[in-house]
Design a protein around this motif. Structure first.
Motif, PDB file in Angstrom:
ATOM      1  N   ILE A   1       0.223  13.184  -1.945  1.00 48.78           N
ATOM      2  CA  ILE A   1       0.617  12.239  -0.903  1.00 48.78           C
ATOM      3  C   ILE A   1      -0.642  11.670  -0.263  1.00 48.78           C
ATOM      4  N   GLN A   2      -0.745  10.347  -0.269  1.00 48.99           N
ATOM      5  CA  GLN A   2      -1.927   9.673   0.226  1.00 48.99           C
ATOM      6  C   GLN A   2      -1.678   9.117   1.635  1.00 48.99           C
ATOM      7  N   ARG A   3      -2.730   8.510   2.204  1.00 49.07           N
ATOM      8  CA  ARG A   3      -2.624   7.910   3.530  1.00 49.07           C
ATOM      9  C   ARG A   3      -3.093   6.457   3.494  1.00 49.07           C
ATOM     10  N   ILE A   4      -2.573   5.680   4.439  1.00 53.51           N
ATOM     11  CA  ILE A   4      -2.900   4.263   4.550  1.00 53.51           C
ATOM     12  C   ILE A   4      -3.805   4.069   5.763  1.00 53.51           C
ATOM     13  N   SER A   5      -4.896   3.343   5.567  1.00 49.87           N
ATOM     14  CA  SER A   5      -5.786   3.024   6.682  1.00 49.87           C
ATOM     15  C   SER A   5      -5.350   1.738   7.384  1.00 49.87           C
ATOM     16  N   GLU A   6      -5.058   0.700   6.594  1.00 55.55           N
ATOM     17  CA  GLU A   6      -4.635  -0.584   7.141  1.00 55.55           C
ATOM     18  C   GLU A   6      -3.608  -1.211   6.206  1.00 55.55           C
ATOM     19  N   LEU A   7      -2.732  -2.026   6.749  1.00 60.00           N
ATOM     20  CA  LEU A   7      -1.818  -2.786   5.899  1.00 60.00           C
ATOM     21  C   LEU A   7      -1.255  -3.968   6.675  1.00 60.00           C
ATOM     22  N   ASN A   8      -0.860  -4.971   5.910  1.00 62.80           N
ATOM     23  CA  ASN A   8      -0.147  -6.116   6.470  1.00 62.80           C
ATOM     24  C   ASN A   8       0.700  -6.731   5.379  1.00 62.80           C
ATOM     25  N   CYS A   9       1.663  -7.530   5.788  1.00 62.19           N
ATOM     26  CA  CYS A   9       2.527  -8.218   4.826  1.00 62.19           C
ATOM     27  C   CYS A   9       1.746  -9.362   4.199  1.00 62.19           C
ATOM     28  N   SER A  10       1.596  -9.341   2.887  1.00 59.01           N
ATOM     29  CA  SER A  10       0.795 -10.363   2.214  1.00 59.01           C
ATOM     30  C   SER A  10       1.529 -11.687   2.105  1.00 59.01           C
ATOM     31  N   THR A  11       2.831 -11.636   1.825  1.00 60.60           N
ATOM     32  CA  THR A  11       3.646 -12.843   1.691  1.00 60.60           C
ATOM     33  C   THR A  11       5.022 -12.578   2.275  1.00 60.60           C
ATOM     34  N   PRO A  12       5.313 -13.059   3.467  1.00 59.02           N
ATOM     35  CA  PRO A  12       6.632 -12.834   4.065  1.00 59.02           C
ATOM     36  C   PRO A  12       7.742 -13.436   3.201  1.00 59.02           C
ATOM     37  N   LEU A  13       8.844 -12.719   3.086  1.00 54.23           N
ATOM     38  CA  LEU A  13       9.998 -13.218   2.348  1.00 54.23           C
ATOM     39  C   LEU A  13      10.850 -14.041   3.307  1.00 54.23           C
ATOM     40  N   ASN A  14      11.065 -15.295   2.957  1.00 54.49           N
ATOM     41  CA  ASN A  14      11.695 -16.234   3.877  1.00 54.49           C
ATOM     42  C   ASN A  14      13.214 -16.272   3.808  1.00 54.49           C
ATOM     43  N   SER A  15      13.765 -16.010   2.621  1.00 55.16           N
ATOM     44  CA  SER A  15      15.217 -16.142   2.492  1.00 55.16           C
ATOM     45  C   SER A  15      15.916 -14.855   2.063  1.00 55.16           C
ATOM     46  N   MET A  16      15.241 -14.009   1.287  1.00 56.92           N
ATOM     47  CA  MET A  16      15.900 -12.826   0.754  1.00 56.92           C
ATOM     48  C   MET A  16      16.518 -11.927   1.832  1.00 56.92           C
ATOM     49  N   PRO A  17      15.830 -11.660   2.942  1.00 51.95           N
ATOM     50  CA  PRO A  17      16.419 -10.759   3.944  1.00 51.95           C
ATOM     51  C   PRO A  17      17.655 -11.331   4.630  1.00 51.95           C
ATOM     52  N   TYR A  18      17.874 -12.643   4.545  1.00 56.40           N
ATOM     53  CA  TYR A  18      18.935 -13.294   5.306  1.00 56.40           C
ATOM     54  C   TYR A  18      20.063 -13.837   4.422  1.00 56.40           C
ATOM     55  N   ASN A  19      19.922 -13.679   3.119  1.00 53.93           N
ATOM     56  CA  ASN A  19      20.924 -14.158   2.178  1.00 53.93           C
ATOM     57  C   ASN A  19      21.563 -12.940   1.508  1.00 53.93           C
ATOM     58  N   VAL A  20      22.862 -12.786   1.678  1.00 53.03           N
ATOM     59  CA  VAL A  20      23.514 -11.561   1.230  1.00 53.03           C
ATOM     60  C   VAL A  20      23.432 -11.377  -0.284  1.00 53.03           C
ATOM     61  N   VAL A  21      23.507 -12.472  -1.056  1.00 52.12           N
ATOM     62  CA  VAL A  21      23.422 -12.350  -2.516  1.00 52.12           C
ATOM     63  C   VAL A  21      22.007 -11.971  -2.926  1.00 52.12           C
ATOM     64  N   LYS A  22      21.022 -12.685  -2.385  1.00 51.32           N
ATOM     65  CA  LYS A  22      19.634 -12.370  -2.726  1.00 51.32           C
ATOM     66  C   LYS A  22      19.261 -10.956  -2.300  1.00 51.32           C
ATOM     67  N   SER A  23      19.669 -10.573  -1.098  1.00 51.59           N
ATOM     68  CA  SER A  23      19.311  -9.238  -0.612  1.00 51.59           C
ATOM     69  C   SER A  23      19.989  -8.156  -1.439  1.00 51.59           C
ATOM     70  N   SER A  24      21.203  -8.406  -1.924  1.00 52.70           N
ATOM     71  CA  SER A  24      21.902  -7.434  -2.767  1.00 52.70           C
ATOM     72  C   SER A  24      21.209  -7.290  -4.112  1.00 52.70           C
ATOM     73  N   ILE A  25      20.798  -8.419  -4.698  1.00 52.48           N
ATOM     74  CA  ILE A  25      20.026  -8.361  -5.939  1.00 52.48           C
ATOM     75  C   ILE A  25      18.704  -7.640  -5.695  1.00 52.48           C
ATOM     76  N   GLY A  26      18.080  -7.898  -4.537  1.00 50.42           N
ATOM     77  CA  GLY A  26      16.833  -7.237  -4.195  1.00 50.42           C
ATOM     78  C   GLY A  26      16.985  -5.730  -4.077  1.00 50.42           C
TER      79      GLY A  26
END
Length: 220
Positions: A69-94
Motif C-alpha cells: 500500500i503506497q501513499r500520495i503526496s499530491e494530486l489533482n483532477c487532470s481533466t474534469p468530466l463534464n457530462s458523465m457524472p450528470y447523465n444517467v446513461v453515461k454514468s451507468s456505462i462508466g
C-alpha cells in the motif's frame, strides 16, 4: 522517492473512520493501492470527489517496493468530466467500465498502451453528444486485446446458435466508439452476457458483475 504519474481511479474502500484505500491504475506503475488519510472527515472539504471511479488524476506519489500500500503526496483532477457524472446513461456505462477494469486488471506493472486506451475511453464517453448504446460492448471487445485475450473473430463464439447475434458480434469487433449499429435491447443484453462469459473463461474474475443490473435498467 517521489514520482509523478497520471492515474485513473477504479474503486475505493472505506478505511477506519475517515480514511480510504483507493485502487488506482497508474501510468508509471500499473495498478496500485493508496491509503488516503482523513479524506472522509468534515475538514476534507469534498476531496473524496477526487476518488470517484474513472476520475482522471495527476499525482505525485511515494513508491516503496517493500510496501503493498503506497501513499500520495499530491494530486489533482487532470481533466474534469463534464457530462458523465450528470447523465444517467453515461454514468451507468462508466460504473460498468470501472467494475470491469477493477476485476480484470491484475498487474502492478506499467502498460502505456492499456493506460492510454482507458484514458481515451473515458474521455470519449464523456464527450459523446449522442450516446452510443453499444459503447460498453465495443469497450469489452477492444479491452480484450490489451488484456491478452483478444476477441479477434466470431469463431470464438461458434457455440452461439444465433446468426443475428454472430453477425452483430462481427460488426462490433470492427467498430469504434462512434460506430452506429441497430441492435435491439434483448440482443444487446445477450451479446453482453456472451462477452462477459468469454472474459470469465479466460480471466480469473471474482464474483459477478453487479453493475449489469444498472445497465439493464437504463439501456432500454
Amino acid at each position: 522517492m517521489l514520482h509523478k504519474t497520471r492515474g485513473v481511479v477504479l474503486k475505493y474502500f472505506k478505511y477506519r473512520d475517515t480514511s480510504i484505500i483507493a485502487k488506482i491504475y497508474t501510468e508509471e506503475f500499473g495498478l496500485q493501492s493508496y491509503i488516503v488519510n482523513g479524506v472522509r472527515s468534515a475538514r476534507a472539504k469534498g476531496k473524496i470527489a477526487l476518488f470517484q471511479p474513472l476520475t482522471l488524476l495527476n499525482m505525485v506519489v511515494y513508491k516503496k517496493a517493500s510496501s503493498g500500500i503506497q501513499r500520495i503526496s499530491e494530486l489533482n483532477c487532470s481533466t474534469p468530466l463534464n457530462s458523465m457524472p450528470y447523465n444517467v446513461v453515461k454514468s451507468s456505462i462508466g460504473v460498468f467500465i470501472s467494475e470491469v477494469l477493477y476485476k480484470c486488471i491484475k498487474e502492478d506493472e506499467p502498460d502505456n498502451s492499456l493506460f492510454n486506451f482507458i484514458h481515451n475511453t473515458i474521455l470519449t464517453l464523456d464527450h459523446q453528444k449522442e450516446i452510443n448504446l453499444n459503447f460498453h460492448l465495443i469497450f469489452l471487445i477492444q479491452l480484450s486485446h490489451y488484456l491478452g485475450i483478444g476477441i479477434t473473430s466470431t469463431n470464438q463464439f461458434m457455440h452461439i446458435n444465433n446468426s443475428d447475434k454472430l453477425e452483430k458480434l462481427k460488426e462490433l469487433s470492427k467498430s469504434d466508439y462512434n460506430s452506429k449499429h441497430a441492435i435491439t435491447n434483448s440482443l444487446r443484453r445477450a451479446i453482453l452476457n456472451d462477452l462477459l462469459q468469454f472474459y470469465k473463461t479466460h480471466i480469473d474474475i471474482a464474483g459477478e458483475f453487479k453493475s449489469i443490473e444498472i445497465l439493464r435498467a437504463v439501456l432500454k
